[in-house]
Design a protein around this motif. Sequence first.
Motif, PDB file in Angstrom:
ATOM      1  N   MET A 165      -7.806  -5.926  -3.262  1.00 22.24           N
ATOM      2  CA  MET A 165      -7.580  -4.521  -2.907  1.00 22.24           C
ATOM      3  C   MET A 165      -8.716  -3.983  -2.039  1.00 22.24           C
ATOM      4  O   MET A 165      -8.482  -3.266  -1.055  1.00 22.24           O
ATOM      5  N   LEU A 166      -9.934  -4.334  -2.410  1.00 23.36           N
ATOM      6  CA  LEU A 166     -11.086  -3.840  -1.663  1.00 23.36           C
ATOM      7  C   LEU A 166     -11.094  -4.397  -0.241  1.00 23.36           C
ATOM      8  O   LEU A 166     -11.349  -3.668   0.723  1.00 23.36           O
ATOM      9  N   LYS A 167     -10.784  -5.668  -0.110  1.00 21.64           N
ATOM     10  CA  LYS A 167     -10.766  -6.290   1.209  1.00 21.64           C
ATOM     11  C   LYS A 167      -9.671  -5.685   2.084  1.00 21.64           C
ATOM     12  O   LYS A 167      -9.833  -5.517   3.296  1.00 21.64           O
ATOM     13  N   PHE A 168      -8.557  -5.331   1.452  1.00 21.27           N
ATOM     14  CA  PHE A 168      -7.443  -4.745   2.188  1.00 21.27           C
ATOM     15  C   PHE A 168      -7.818  -3.399   2.805  1.00 21.27           C
ATOM     16  O   PHE A 168      -7.323  -3.027   3.867  1.00 21.27           O
ATOM     17  N   LEU A 169      -8.697  -2.642   2.127  1.00 20.53           N
ATOM     18  CA  LEU A 169      -9.113  -1.330   2.630  1.00 20.53           C
ATOM     19  C   LEU A 169     -10.377  -1.377   3.484  1.00 20.53           C
ATOM     20  O   LEU A 169     -10.759  -0.371   4.082  1.00 20.53           O
ATOM     21  N   THR A 170     -11.023  -2.533   3.527  1.00 19.40           N
ATOM     22  CA  THR A 170     -12.275  -2.635   4.280  1.00 19.40           C
ATOM     23  C   THR A 170     -12.023  -2.459   5.770  1.00 19.40           C
ATOM     24  O   THR A 170     -11.142  -3.112   6.341  1.00 19.40           O
ATOM     25  N   ILE A 215     -10.104 -16.047 -18.219  1.00 20.05           N
ATOM     26  CA  ILE A 215      -8.983 -16.088 -17.268  1.00 20.05           C
ATOM     27  C   ILE A 215      -8.556 -14.670 -16.901  1.00 20.05           C
ATOM     28  O   ILE A 215      -8.367 -14.342 -15.726  1.00 20.05           O
ATOM     29  N   TYR A 216      -8.392 -13.811 -17.910  1.00 26.86           N
ATOM     30  CA  TYR A 216      -7.937 -12.438 -17.641  1.00 26.86           C
ATOM     31  C   TYR A 216      -8.973 -11.651 -16.847  1.00 26.86           C
ATOM     32  O   TYR A 216      -8.629 -10.897 -15.928  1.00 26.86           O
ATOM     33  N   ILE A 217     -10.250 -11.802 -17.193  1.00 27.85           N
ATOM     34  CA  ILE A 217     -11.292 -11.076 -16.464  1.00 27.85           C
ATOM     35  C   ILE A 217     -11.368 -11.573 -15.024  1.00 27.85           C
ATOM     36  O   ILE A 217     -11.552 -10.788 -14.089  1.00 27.85           O
ATOM     37  N   SER A 218     -11.176 -12.868 -14.843  1.00 28.35           N
ATOM     38  CA  SER A 218     -11.177 -13.420 -13.482  1.00 28.35           C
ATOM     39  C   SER A 218      -9.975 -12.902 -12.688  1.00 28.35           C
ATOM     40  O   SER A 218     -10.082 -12.653 -11.480  1.00 28.35           O
ATOM     41  N   GLN A 219      -8.830 -12.742 -13.351  1.00 29.90           N
ATOM     42  CA  GLN A 219      -7.662 -12.166 -12.680  1.00 29.90           C
ATOM     43  C   GLN A 219      -7.964 -10.738 -12.209  1.00 29.90           C
ATOM     44  O   GLN A 219      -7.607 -10.350 -11.095  1.00 29.90           O
ATOM     45  N   LEU A 220      -8.634  -9.992 -13.070  1.00 31.89           N
ATOM     46  CA  LEU A 220      -8.983  -8.621 -12.716  1.00 31.89           C
ATOM     47  C   LEU A 220      -9.944  -8.603 -11.526  1.00 31.89           C
ATOM     48  O   LEU A 220      -9.795  -7.782 -10.605  1.00 31.89           O
ATOM     49  N   VAL A 221     -10.899  -9.502 -11.515  1.00 31.63           N
ATOM     50  CA  VAL A 221     -11.839  -9.594 -10.395  1.00 31.63           C
ATOM     51  C   VAL A 221     -11.094  -9.927  -9.102  1.00 31.63           C
ATOM     52  O   VAL A 221     -11.355  -9.344  -8.040  1.00 31.63           O
ATOM     53  N   THR A 222     -10.160 -10.855  -9.177  1.00 29.62           N
ATOM     54  CA  THR A 222      -9.383 -11.250  -8.003  1.00 29.62           C
ATOM     55  C   THR A 222      -8.592 -10.073  -7.436  1.00 29.62           C
ATOM     56  O   THR A 222      -8.555  -9.844  -6.223  1.00 29.62           O
ATOM     57  N   ILE A 223      -7.956  -9.308  -8.329  1.00 24.80           N
ATOM     58  CA  ILE A 223      -7.181  -8.132  -7.890  1.00 24.80           C
ATOM     59  C   ILE A 223      -8.095  -7.119  -7.214  1.00 24.80           C
ATOM     60  O   ILE A 223      -7.770  -6.570  -6.153  1.00 24.80           O
ATOM     61  N   THR A 228       7.044  -0.019  -0.946  1.00 28.03           N
ATOM     62  CA  THR A 228       7.536  -0.185  -2.308  1.00 28.03           C
ATOM     63  C   THR A 228       6.494  -0.919  -3.146  1.00 28.03           C
ATOM     64  O   THR A 228       5.561  -1.542  -2.620  1.00 28.03           O
ATOM     65  N   ILE A 229       6.665  -0.857  -4.443  1.00 25.45           N
ATOM     66  CA  ILE A 229       5.721  -1.536  -5.344  1.00 25.45           C
ATOM     67  C   ILE A 229       5.739  -3.041  -5.089  1.00 25.45           C
ATOM     68  O   ILE A 229       4.688  -3.688  -4.992  1.00 25.45           O
ATOM     69  N   ASN A 230       6.932  -3.597  -4.962  1.00 23.80           N
ATOM     70  CA  ASN A 230       7.044  -5.039  -4.747  1.00 23.80           C
ATOM     71  C   ASN A 230       6.408  -5.456  -3.416  1.00 23.80           C
ATOM     72  O   ASN A 230       5.720  -6.480  -3.343  1.00 23.80           O
ATOM     73  N   ASP A 231       6.662  -4.681  -2.373  1.00 26.33           N
ATOM     74  CA  ASP A 231       6.076  -5.012  -1.070  1.00 26.33           C
ATOM     75  C   ASP A 231       4.552  -4.911  -1.109  1.00 26.33           C
ATOM     76  O   ASP A 231       3.845  -5.716  -0.489  1.00 26.33           O
ATOM     77  N   PHE A 232       4.046  -3.935  -1.828  1.00 20.73           N
ATOM     78  CA  PHE A 232       2.601  -3.774  -1.953  1.00 20.73           C
ATOM     79  C   PHE A 232       1.984  -4.997  -2.632  1.00 20.73           C
ATOM     80  O   PHE A 232       0.982  -5.561  -2.148  1.00 20.73           O
ATOM     81  N   MET A 233       2.574  -5.422  -3.726  1.00 22.27           N
ATOM     82  CA  MET A 233       2.033  -6.578  -4.458  1.00 22.27           C
ATOM     83  C   MET A 233       2.175  -7.860  -3.641  1.00 22.27           C
ATOM     84  O   MET A 233       1.300  -8.736  -3.672  1.00 22.27           O
ATOM     85  N   PHE A 234       3.280  -7.968  -2.908  1.00 20.84           N
ATOM     86  CA  PHE A 234       3.485  -9.152  -2.096  1.00 20.84           C
ATOM     87  C   PHE A 234       2.484  -9.191  -0.938  1.00 20.84           C
ATOM     88  O   PHE A 234       1.915 -10.238  -0.627  1.00 20.84           O
ATOM     89  N   GLU A 235       2.253  -8.050  -0.300  1.00 26.56           N
ATOM     90  CA  GLU A 235       1.351  -8.016   0.842  1.00 26.56           C
ATOM     91  C   GLU A 235      -0.085  -8.314   0.416  1.00 26.56           C
ATOM     92  O   GLU A 235      -0.847  -8.939   1.154  1.00 26.56           O
ATOM     93  N   LEU A 236      -0.457  -7.884  -0.783  1.00 25.08           N
ATOM     94  CA  LEU A 236      -1.798  -8.159  -1.272  1.00 25.08           C
ATOM     95  C   LEU A 236      -1.886  -9.528  -1.971  1.00 25.08           C
ATOM     96  O   LEU A 236      -2.955  -9.939  -2.417  1.00 25.08           O
ATOM     97  N   ARG A 237      -0.738 -10.188  -2.088  1.00 24.04           N
ATOM     98  CA  ARG A 237      -0.651 -11.509  -2.711  1.00 24.04           C
ATOM     99  C   ARG A 237      -1.132 -11.497  -4.157  1.00 24.04           C
ATOM    100  O   ARG A 237      -1.838 -12.395  -4.618  1.00 24.04           O
ATOM    101  N   ILE A 238      -0.727 -10.461  -4.875  1.00 26.06           N
ATOM    102  CA  ILE A 238      -1.005 -10.407  -6.321  1.00 26.06           C
ATOM    103  C   ILE A 238       0.307 -10.395  -7.103  1.00 26.06           C
ATOM    104  O   ILE A 238       0.333 -10.080  -8.291  1.00 26.06           O
ATOM    105  N   ASP A 239       1.417 -10.740  -6.424  1.00 27.54           N
ATOM    106  CA  ASP A 239       2.719 -10.722  -7.085  1.00 27.54           C
ATOM    107  C   ASP A 239       2.873 -11.850  -8.096  1.00 27.54           C
ATOM    108  O   ASP A 239       3.806 -11.848  -8.903  1.00 27.54           O
ATOM    109  N   ASN A 240       1.945 -12.823  -8.067  1.00 32.51           N
ATOM    110  CA  ASN A 240       2.019 -13.925  -9.033  1.00 32.51           C
ATOM    111  C   ASN A 240       1.258 -13.627 -10.321  1.00 32.51           C
ATOM    112  O   ASN A 240       1.222 -14.443 -11.234  1.00 32.51           O
ATOM    113  N   VAL A 241       0.627 -12.445 -10.414  1.00 29.55           N
ATOM    114  CA  VAL A 241      -0.138 -12.074 -11.606  1.00 29.55           C
ATOM    115  C   VAL A 241       0.771 -11.298 -12.551  1.00 29.55           C
ATOM    116  O   VAL A 241       1.470 -10.364 -12.140  1.00 29.55           O
TER     117      VAL A 241
END
Length: 857
Positions: free
Chosen positions: A435-440, A423-431, A462-475
């Motif tokens: 991030m990579l797709k966001f910069l592509t 689960i944790y490794i999959s979370q890391l892969v998702t993040i 902001t940190i919160n806006d960054f996580m929200f925009e990348l949709r990783i705020d639930n991790v």
Amino acid sequence: MEPVQEEPQFPFPYPPYGVQKGFMNKLYQTLDKGGIGIFESPTGTGKSLSLICSALLWLKQHKRVVSPMDRPASLDPPQASTQHPSWVDDLSKKHSMKKLQQLELKKREKLARSEKRIHELAQANSSSKRARVEALPPSASIDVDEEFVVDWDSDAETEKRISSDSDSDSIALSAVGEANDELQIIFCSRTHSQLSQFVNEVRKTVFGQKRSIHPHSADAQPLPLPLALPASDENMMARVIAIGSRKTLCINSQVNQFSSVARINEKCQDMQKSRSGKSIPEDGPSRRSRRKHKPPTSSCPYLSKETRLFQDHVSVRQYDIEELAALGRKLHLCPYYGAKEAISDSELVVAPYASVLHRATRESLGISLKNKILIFDEAHNLVDAINRLYSITLTYQQLAASLSQVSLYRDKYERRLKPKNLIYISQLVTILKTMLKFLTPAADGVSGVHRSQDEPTSQMVTINDFMFELRIDNVNLFNLLRYCKEAELAKKLHGFMERHESSILNEDQSAAGEDDMPQSTVIRTVLDFIEALTNSDQDGRVLIAKTGMASQRYFKFVMLNPAVHFHDIVNQAYSVIFAGGTLQPLSEFETILSRVSADRLHFFSCDHVIPDENLLALSLSSGPTNVEFDFTFSNRSSDTQIDELGRVLLNMASVVPQGVVVFLPSYAYEAVVLTRWATTGLVDKLAAKKRIFREPRCSSAVEEVLQLYATAIQKEGGALLFSVVGGKMSEGINFSDGLGRCIVMVGLPFANLYDPELKEKMSFMDSQRTLTGNGLTGREYYENICMKAVNQSIGRAIRHINDFATIVLIDRRYSTEQICSKLPKWIASRLTRDGRFGSQFASLSKFFALKRKKGLL
């Protein structure tokens, strides 16, 4: 215990000046109170010697006088008050003192044995090198991939943390990094050369004299209370150890051949791992493993647990960084780990900023801050150093490499990993994917997020806006980081990559080049960036750079509030001292000391030791033809103003002897000025009076240019050196005597106000000021950055009591109180703010005429 009442007799190596006595007394008092001190003493006033003589005397007295029952209250945590009969307290005090004396005797005996062993070796005059330690025997045959499988259970780890250090350094020496809570001084500076200079200053004092110890002599008898250490005490020598990076101390040519620090660290850890006992089976690798796996890395011949001989040497003599490396070569032992092991036994540790300011680095070195006296030299760099240490950049290439590595690791071991681990490794892969797709370049954002065509390609969020925009705020990033640390994922992934590196090489990864970030180190950068996202939303920002090709795109976490990291240091240490030749403007320290009570703060600032007639400071508001000097960004490219500046320098070159150093705001502006003067012929006129030199952009060429500059002054009678504020010659270079008879500062080097990081920092300062009513405004912070750079540059002149020079500040703004109040006091008090060229030039001519009359020129 009450502080020693008598005025301390400081063992200064020379008759001290009054300012040196004042410095040492104030520092001693500050240490007595466990205070936070800000000490400003101009370069050339013996600041380093004053620090050494006062701090080490205080340490020697308190380590030998103070028992656990009889130490200053500031050295112990507050405890509930308990009352005992006086005879109980007396008995306990005697018992504690006896233990202290026994400990002191053991240390002396240990030092005596070290000296005896070194003496015996010298008598034997053995020319044979120390035998190399043989590699550890191979372990039993194991599954070559099994060691890389994460076997982590959160419930088990809650009760029992993984015993091995997450840093691979623990493979080398299990004894290294043992925390030490004894009284100790840790001296920090920015560069290794500054640290080496400090060790050399220690040697000039009684604390650097050769130790001669006889454990059963009178000196070793029980120590009386109170004790004042006389300058003649043969045991005054301090135990000093200098610590540095692997890049500086490594003596293994297989490791130090790389220029990248990350590459050096990784190679060192590779060679440690090969000694860990996990090796290829004795009957050789299988046919399958021969195809897939690289041969093991050879072990480091300098790494050994038998470091006693190295400890013997560093306990009886003080070595600087270069000498430690030379000692390691001579003894065939690793100086990097030898120095780390010597930390706990030392009284004075000399270390780079990062070793103390960065928590992870501090912990890996085993440095405890409890009961430590921290001295930060060149403290004007401190706030910037903290911000740099906790700011981190994550590039597109690093994200791509990490995603390939972690995905391949997960795919290979998916069936062997426990569900929680997967689960944790999959979370890391998702993040990583997000991030990579966001910069592509092909995408303007993650799926479902639509960007406007007018939206900037680089923005600060902001940190919160960054996580929200990348949709990783639930991790839950805290749990993910805890897993990665306790499961030692980075280390296992590193080993896995060593075996399977050829499987995932691609164009994106190889584009970075062989000597940049190594393939298996990028995951550590990713984890550092993720950890930065766990900061409070108000304390940092994320810069998203999406300009240009993929290779140019990155995320950068920018630390806005260094106080959150420095607050823990202040709370844990016994005392913290900020020292420097030029600390103005002092208001900058408010940003990291906002939570410190006023009664714990102590300030000291002194005038220069030179007589007033040895320094002439002038401000120029206009030139010979009355053109006003206004070197603001919008006005400084004016040909009229540049020509007027040239006329000023031409006049000065006629009356100023020897060397003149001119500081300009930037390399770009220097090019504009010199190009204009070449067109008008003024460069030729200047060159006819003084040979012209320019500061090189390449660091390796600085020494050569300085040597040519000095030679021209000596043989040709004078030279003119154009330098850049914030460049390679604006700090750390001494323009003493003839090298700097006149320092010219052109304009005010304000930073680019439209820089996104600066704008965000100024906004943060304004919000904090509004919220708390304390601290700097954004504008004050902006001005402080500029004036700090100015002060460092003009402080290059006047390096000793007999030196003399002139400082000329060219800009109308130098005549205003707002700017002058931020200059060093020893310069501001001597500054003539007339501003008119005629009167100021007359003063300049008269100054050097008097020096010639006295035979000083």
